[in-house]
Design a protein around this motif. Structure first.
Motif, PDB file in Angstrom:
ATOM      1  N   ASP A 107       0.826  -1.204   0.000  1.00 58.69           N
ATOM      2  CA  ASP A 107       0.000   0.000   0.000  1.00 58.69           C
ATOM      3  C   ASP A 107       0.867   1.264   0.000  1.00 58.69           C
ATOM      4  O   ASP A 107       0.619   2.196  -0.766  1.00 58.69           O
ATOM      5  CB  ASP A 107      -0.923  -0.020   1.223  1.00 58.69           C
ATOM      6  N   HIS A 138       2.923  -8.894  -7.878  1.00 60.45           N
ATOM      7  CA  HIS A 138       1.459  -8.934  -7.855  1.00 60.45           C
ATOM      8  C   HIS A 138       0.890  -8.004  -6.790  1.00 60.45           C
ATOM      9  O   HIS A 138      -0.148  -7.384  -6.995  1.00 60.45           O
ATOM     10  CB  HIS A 138       0.942 -10.366  -7.653  1.00 60.45           C
ATOM     11  N   SER A 139       1.596  -7.865  -5.668  1.00 64.71           N
ATOM     12  CA  SER A 139       1.114  -6.981  -4.593  1.00 64.71           C
ATOM     13  C   SER A 139       1.131  -5.519  -5.023  1.00 64.71           C
ATOM     14  O   SER A 139       0.199  -4.768  -4.724  1.00 64.71           O
ATOM     15  CB  SER A 139       1.976  -7.139  -3.338  1.00 64.71           C
ATOM     16  N   LEU A 141       0.965  -4.406  -8.156  1.00 65.04           N
ATOM     17  CA  LEU A 141      -0.078  -4.226  -9.161  1.00 65.04           C
ATOM     18  C   LEU A 141      -1.466  -4.183  -8.519  1.00 65.04           C
ATOM     19  O   LEU A 141      -2.287  -3.336  -8.864  1.00 65.04           O
ATOM     20  CB  LEU A 141       0.002  -5.334 -10.214  1.00 65.04           C
ATOM     21  N   ASN A 142      -1.717  -5.092  -7.578  1.00 63.57           N
ATOM     22  CA  ASN A 142      -3.022  -5.093  -6.904  1.00 63.57           C
ATOM     23  C   ASN A 142      -3.287  -3.767  -6.200  1.00 63.57           C
ATOM     24  O   ASN A 142      -4.408  -3.272  -6.206  1.00 63.57           O
ATOM     25  CB  ASN A 142      -3.115  -6.236  -5.893  1.00 63.57           C
ATOM     26  N   ASN A 143      -2.274  -3.198  -5.596  1.00 64.36           N
ATOM     27  CA  ASN A 143      -2.451  -1.947  -4.862  1.00 64.36           C
ATOM     28  C   ASN A 143      -2.468  -0.722  -5.768  1.00 64.36           C
ATOM     29  O   ASN A 143      -2.895   0.342  -5.346  1.00 64.36           O
ATOM     30  CB  ASN A 143      -1.383  -1.818  -3.775  1.00 64.36           C
ATOM     31  N   HIS A 145      -4.244  -0.697  -8.568  1.00 66.19           N
ATOM     32  CA  HIS A 145      -5.549  -0.681  -9.243  1.00 66.19           C
ATOM     33  C   HIS A 145      -6.363   0.550  -8.893  1.00 66.19           C
ATOM     34  O   HIS A 145      -6.859   1.236  -9.776  1.00 66.19           O
ATOM     35  CB  HIS A 145      -6.366  -1.919  -8.881  1.00 66.19           C
ATOM     36  N   GLU A 146      -6.527   0.821  -7.615  1.00 64.22           N
ATOM     37  CA  GLU A 146      -7.370   1.951  -7.211  1.00 64.22           C
ATOM     38  C   GLU A 146      -6.683   3.295  -7.398  1.00 64.22           C
ATOM     39  O   GLU A 146      -7.337   4.321  -7.445  1.00 64.22           O
ATOM     40  CB  GLU A 146      -7.827   1.788  -5.763  1.00 64.22           C
ATOM     41  N   ASP A 149      -6.145   3.620 -11.971  1.00 63.64           N
ATOM     42  CA  ASP A 149      -7.096   2.873 -12.788  1.00 63.64           C
ATOM     43  C   ASP A 149      -7.426   3.550 -14.109  1.00 63.64           C
ATOM     44  O   ASP A 149      -8.005   2.932 -14.998  1.00 63.64           O
ATOM     45  CB  ASP A 149      -8.370   2.569 -12.009  1.00 63.64           C
ATOM     46  N   ASP A 175       2.058 -14.922  -6.410  1.00 61.29           N
ATOM     47  CA  ASP A 175       0.657 -15.318  -6.383  1.00 61.29           C
ATOM     48  C   ASP A 175       0.064 -15.120  -7.764  1.00 61.29           C
ATOM     49  O   ASP A 175       0.576 -14.360  -8.570  1.00 61.29           O
ATOM     50  CB  ASP A 175      -0.125 -14.483  -5.369  1.00 61.29           C
ATOM     51  N   TYR A 177      -1.918 -13.728 -10.732  1.00 61.59           N
ATOM     52  CA  TYR A 177      -2.316 -12.379 -11.098  1.00 61.59           C
ATOM     53  C   TYR A 177      -2.835 -12.450 -12.519  1.00 61.59           C
ATOM     54  O   TYR A 177      -2.100 -12.805 -13.433  1.00 61.59           O
ATOM     55  CB  TYR A 177      -1.131 -11.389 -11.015  1.00 61.59           C
ATOM     56  N   ARG A 179      -5.118  -9.993 -13.978  1.00 63.19           N
ATOM     57  CA  ARG A 179      -5.773  -8.770 -14.436  1.00 63.19           C
ATOM     58  C   ARG A 179      -4.940  -7.992 -15.449  1.00 63.19           C
ATOM     59  O   ARG A 179      -5.381  -6.981 -15.949  1.00 63.19           O
ATOM     60  CB  ARG A 179      -6.111  -7.890 -13.238  1.00 63.19           C
TER      61      ARG A 179
END
Length: 193
Positions: A107, A138-139, A141-143, A145-146, A149, A175, A177, A179
């Motif tokens: 984050d 992956h962490s 990229l996941n964080n 997103h918001e 975007d 993990d 991923y 998206r």
């Protein structure tokens, strides 16, 4: 398609209007992975300025964000860089990773990346391998997103991505991923060109 061919086609791929709209097929987020053999990292680093120059010459503002330098900057900003280097030297990489985990949460890193990306119309994430094991692809990229975007993000990834799984250096399984799209995949290996 060889890496040299893919690198020569990269600026055109980055200028694709579908990519620049920041959305993928079916309106998914516009995140892409440009994967390559880890031993070819010097070739990618050497080609990157030419690619960025071509994209910017077409009028697109590119934010090139070095994840390793981002991590070092975050540590330096908080006064922990010298302590971190000393800790790694005396107690090893595992102790360093454990000690820095709260400071370098996905984050917090994603917030720093988004801050650096302000004003960019396209973001290129580099030095993913150098930031490992402190950061997991992956962490991040996941964080992101918001935070990003509406801006297309391309991660230059020394390893493999099959549309489901990231393998840093072709060895370390991250993990799942799913998206992101593979950008300029080799024949019979990708989902999206």
């Amino acid at each position: 398609m060889s890496l040299d061919t893919r690198l020569n086609a990269l600026s055109d791929a980055l200028l694709d209007p579908k990519l620049l709209r920041g959305k993928g097929l079916g309106n998914e987020i516009g995140f892409y992975i440009f994967d390559y053999a880890p031993e070819r990292e010097p070739d990618v680093v050497k080609a990157l300025p030419r690619v960025v120059q071509a994209v910017e010459a077409a009028g697109v503002r590119v934010g090139v964000i070095d994840l390793y330098q981002t991590v070092l900057g975050m540590l330096e900003e908080r006064g922990y860089l010298d302590k971190a280097l000393a800790l790694e030297q005396t107690r090893g990489a595992a102790a360093l990773h454990g000690a820095l985990k709260p400071l370098l949460s996905p984050d917090k890193v994603a917030t720093a990346v988004a801050r650096q990306a302000q004003g960019a119309e396209l973001v290129l994430l580099t030095q993913v391998g150098a930031a490992y094991p402190l950061l997991r692809s992956h962490s991040i990229l996941n964080n992101l997103h918001e935070r990003l975007d509406q801006v297309p993000v391309v991660m230059l990834f020394p390893g493999t991505y099959d549309g489901q799984q990231l393998r840093l250096f072709g060895l370390f399984k991250d993990d799942n991923y799913y998206r992101a799209f593979r950008l300029l995949p080799e024949p019979n290996q990708g989902v999206h060109a």
